[in-house]
Design an enzyme around this catalytic site. Sequence first.
Site, PDB file in Angstrom:
ATOM      1  N   LEU A 199       0.808  -1.218   0.000  1.00  0.00           N
ATOM      2  CA  LEU A 199       0.000   0.000   0.000  1.00  0.00           C
ATOM      3  C   LEU A 199       0.844   1.272   0.000  1.00  0.00           C
ATOM      4  O   LEU A 199       1.912   1.325   0.609  1.00  0.00           O
ATOM      5  CB  LEU A 199      -0.924  -0.009   1.220  1.00  0.00           C
ATOM      6  N   HIS A 200       0.331   2.273  -0.678  1.00  0.00           N
ATOM      7  CA  HIS A 200       0.981   3.587  -0.731  1.00  0.00           C
ATOM      8  C   HIS A 200      -0.103   4.658  -0.583  1.00  0.00           C
ATOM      9  O   HIS A 200      -1.281   4.335  -0.377  1.00  0.00           O
ATOM     10  CB  HIS A 200       1.761   3.729  -2.038  1.00  0.00           C
TER      11      HIS A 200
ATOM     12  N   GLN B  19      -9.957   0.513 -15.968  1.00  0.00           N
ATOM     13  CA  GLN B  19     -10.495  -0.453 -14.993  1.00  0.00           C
ATOM     14  C   GLN B  19     -11.781   0.081 -14.351  1.00  0.00           C
ATOM     15  O   GLN B  19     -12.737  -0.668 -14.142  1.00  0.00           O
ATOM     16  CB  GLN B  19      -9.435  -0.718 -13.928  1.00  0.00           C
TER      17      GLN B  19
ATOM     18  N   SER C 226       2.345   4.098  -7.613  1.00  0.00           N
ATOM     19  CA  SER C 226       2.019   2.743  -8.062  1.00  0.00           C
ATOM     20  C   SER C 226       2.909   1.771  -7.294  1.00  0.00           C
ATOM     21  O   SER C 226       4.086   2.078  -7.036  1.00  0.00           O
ATOM     22  CB  SER C 226       2.309   2.609  -9.562  1.00  0.00           C
ATOM     23  N   SER C 227       2.368   0.624  -6.963  1.00  0.00           N
ATOM     24  CA  SER C 227       3.191  -0.397  -6.304  1.00  0.00           C
ATOM     25  C   SER C 227       4.351  -0.794  -7.204  1.00  0.00           C
ATOM     26  O   SER C 227       5.408  -1.212  -6.723  1.00  0.00           O
ATOM     27  CB  SER C 227       2.344  -1.629  -5.975  1.00  0.00           C
ATOM     28  N   ARG C 228       4.164  -0.657  -8.505  1.00  0.00           N
ATOM     29  CA  ARG C 228       5.215  -1.063  -9.454  1.00  0.00           C
ATOM     30  C   ARG C 228       6.356  -0.049  -9.522  1.00  0.00           C
ATOM     31  O   ARG C 228       7.412  -0.353 -10.081  1.00  0.00           O
ATOM     32  CB  ARG C 228       4.626  -1.293 -10.844  1.00  0.00           C
TER      33      ARG C 228
ATOM     34  N   LYS D 111      -6.461   6.432 -11.330  1.00  0.00           N
ATOM     35  CA  LYS D 111      -5.167   6.002 -11.892  1.00  0.00           C
ATOM     36  C   LYS D 111      -5.361   4.875 -12.904  1.00  0.00           C
ATOM     37  O   LYS D 111      -4.701   4.821 -13.929  1.00  0.00           O
ATOM     38  CB  LYS D 111      -4.279   5.560 -10.717  1.00  0.00           C
ATOM     39  N   ASP D 112      -6.270   3.938 -12.571  1.00  0.00           N
ATOM     40  CA  ASP D 112      -6.575   2.827 -13.478  1.00  0.00           C
ATOM     41  C   ASP D 112      -7.921   3.131 -14.146  1.00  0.00           C
ATOM     42  O   ASP D 112      -8.930   2.491 -13.870  1.00  0.00           O
ATOM     43  CB  ASP D 112      -6.594   1.514 -12.697  1.00  0.00           C
TER      44      ASP D 112
ATOM     45  N   HIS E  20      -3.472   4.315  -2.345  1.00  0.00           N
ATOM     46  CA  HIS E  20      -4.439   3.444  -1.669  1.00  0.00           C
ATOM     47  C   HIS E  20      -5.042   4.138  -0.441  1.00  0.00           C
ATOM     48  O   HIS E  20      -6.255   4.083  -0.219  1.00  0.00           O
ATOM     49  CB  HIS E  20      -3.759   2.149  -1.199  1.00  0.00           C
TER      50      HIS E  20
HETATM   51  P1  AMP Z   1      -3.831  -1.994  -6.887  1.00  0.00           P
HETATM   52  O1  AMP Z   1      -3.395  -2.388  -5.511  1.00  0.00           O
HETATM   53  O2  AMP Z   1      -2.745  -1.453  -7.738  1.00  0.00           O
HETATM   54  O3  AMP Z   1      -4.698  -3.024  -7.536  1.00  0.00           O
HETATM   55  O4  AMP Z   1      -4.790  -0.738  -6.654  1.00  0.00           O
HETATM   56  C1  AMP Z   1      -5.889  -0.795  -5.792  1.00  0.00           C
HETATM   57  C2  AMP Z   1      -6.716   0.443  -5.984  1.00  0.00           C
HETATM   58  O5  AMP Z   1      -5.926   1.586  -5.697  1.00  0.00           O
HETATM   59  C3  AMP Z   1      -7.230   0.597  -7.417  1.00  0.00           C
HETATM   60  O6  AMP Z   1      -8.549   1.107  -7.402  1.00  0.00           O
HETATM   61  C4  AMP Z   1      -6.260   1.596  -7.995  1.00  0.00           C
HETATM   62  O7  AMP Z   1      -6.788   2.349  -9.068  1.00  0.00           O
HETATM   63  C5  AMP Z   1      -6.008   2.477  -6.783  1.00  0.00           C
HETATM   64  N1  AMP Z   1      -4.770   3.224  -6.946  1.00  0.00           N
HETATM   65  C6  AMP Z   1      -3.549   2.722  -7.265  1.00  0.00           C
HETATM   66  N2  AMP Z   1      -2.650   3.727  -7.390  1.00  0.00           N
HETATM   67  C7  AMP Z   1      -3.332   4.879  -7.150  1.00  0.00           C
HETATM   68  C8  AMP Z   1      -2.974   6.270  -7.145  1.00  0.00           C
HETATM   69  N3  AMP Z   1      -1.737   6.664  -7.407  1.00  0.00           N
HETATM   70  N4  AMP Z   1      -3.934   7.164  -6.853  1.00  0.00           N
HETATM   71  C9  AMP Z   1      -5.209   6.776  -6.588  1.00  0.00           C
HETATM   72  N5  AMP Z   1      -5.608   5.485  -6.592  1.00  0.00           N
HETATM   73  C10 AMP Z   1      -4.696   4.561  -6.875  1.00  0.00           C
END
Ligand code: AMP
Length: 291
Positions: free
Chosen positions: A37-38, A157, A189-191, A153-154, A41
Amino acid sequence: MTAGPSVIHTSGAIRAEVLAAQAAGRRVGFVPTMGSLHAGHTSLVEQALADCDDVVVSIYVNPTQFGPHEDFDRYPRNLAADCRLLGQQRVRWVFAPDTAEMYPPGNATRIEVAGPAEPFEGRLRPGHFSGVATIVCRLFQAVPADTAYFGAKDWQQTLVIKRMVRDLGLPIEVRVCPTVREPDGLAMSSRNAYLTSEQRQQARAFSLALEQAHVDWQAGASVATITDGMKNALDAAGIAIDYAAVVAAETLRPLESLPLETAAIALVAGRLGQTRLIDNLPLSPRGSATC
Ligand code: AMP
């Protein structure tokens, strides 16, 4: 000292908790994540806490949304650190299922998605959005919350999930929250953790290209000019471009032949070494004063 979230591993147990809270008149918010998480999230969690009485965060790295050569195996996982972070936020439950829980042995059912799932990520990552829709639907059954929170961000999706919720009549409200960025503009981003320090500098080109696209859009530039500008900026930074486009925000269709007031969005995706990043920026309606 505040107690951290309760960590729950089974669908039956989290479902019972959520239903009991709702029966007591509490509104429940749900933030699905893949962990690591960042602040992107936690911004979703903050919005959920502002709107709801109780919040559930799910942490599950979903294998069916990764292609065979993608980063499922090396995707960062750290449940303990994630729970500590969520403990600072008043999150009531963390739902952390394992794969046998989400995909029972012998499972043979997937959700098929078309429409907004077809272009861009859908074309480059076959099966990705089917995997996303399948797990999100499954999570919505386990966590029958009032509202679910997703990040802009996505963007694609969010369109796929909103369409699935409508098409299947799922009893949940979907709320989309703004992208959270690093101080230099890179979308969190986690990446991003995969990037070397040199790649981290190169990665600034994603948000810089989008900002320039916004300026050019406001100045009345054509879609072709804006797209070329984004491609040049990404290319100059050494990014292998998957796409750079300006399309209708709600359908991802080309803007030509659509009314001028159609909401637009700039989308970019590309690779730095092994790491693939995506970003986007909604384009506010063009100013009336164009040159
Ligand atoms: P993930 O863990 O990457 O699947 O992301 C989980 C949720 O967090 C998804 O709805 C993403 O779109 C959202 N998310 C990821 N990065 C960000 C960001 N930088 N800003 C806002 N939401 C994000």
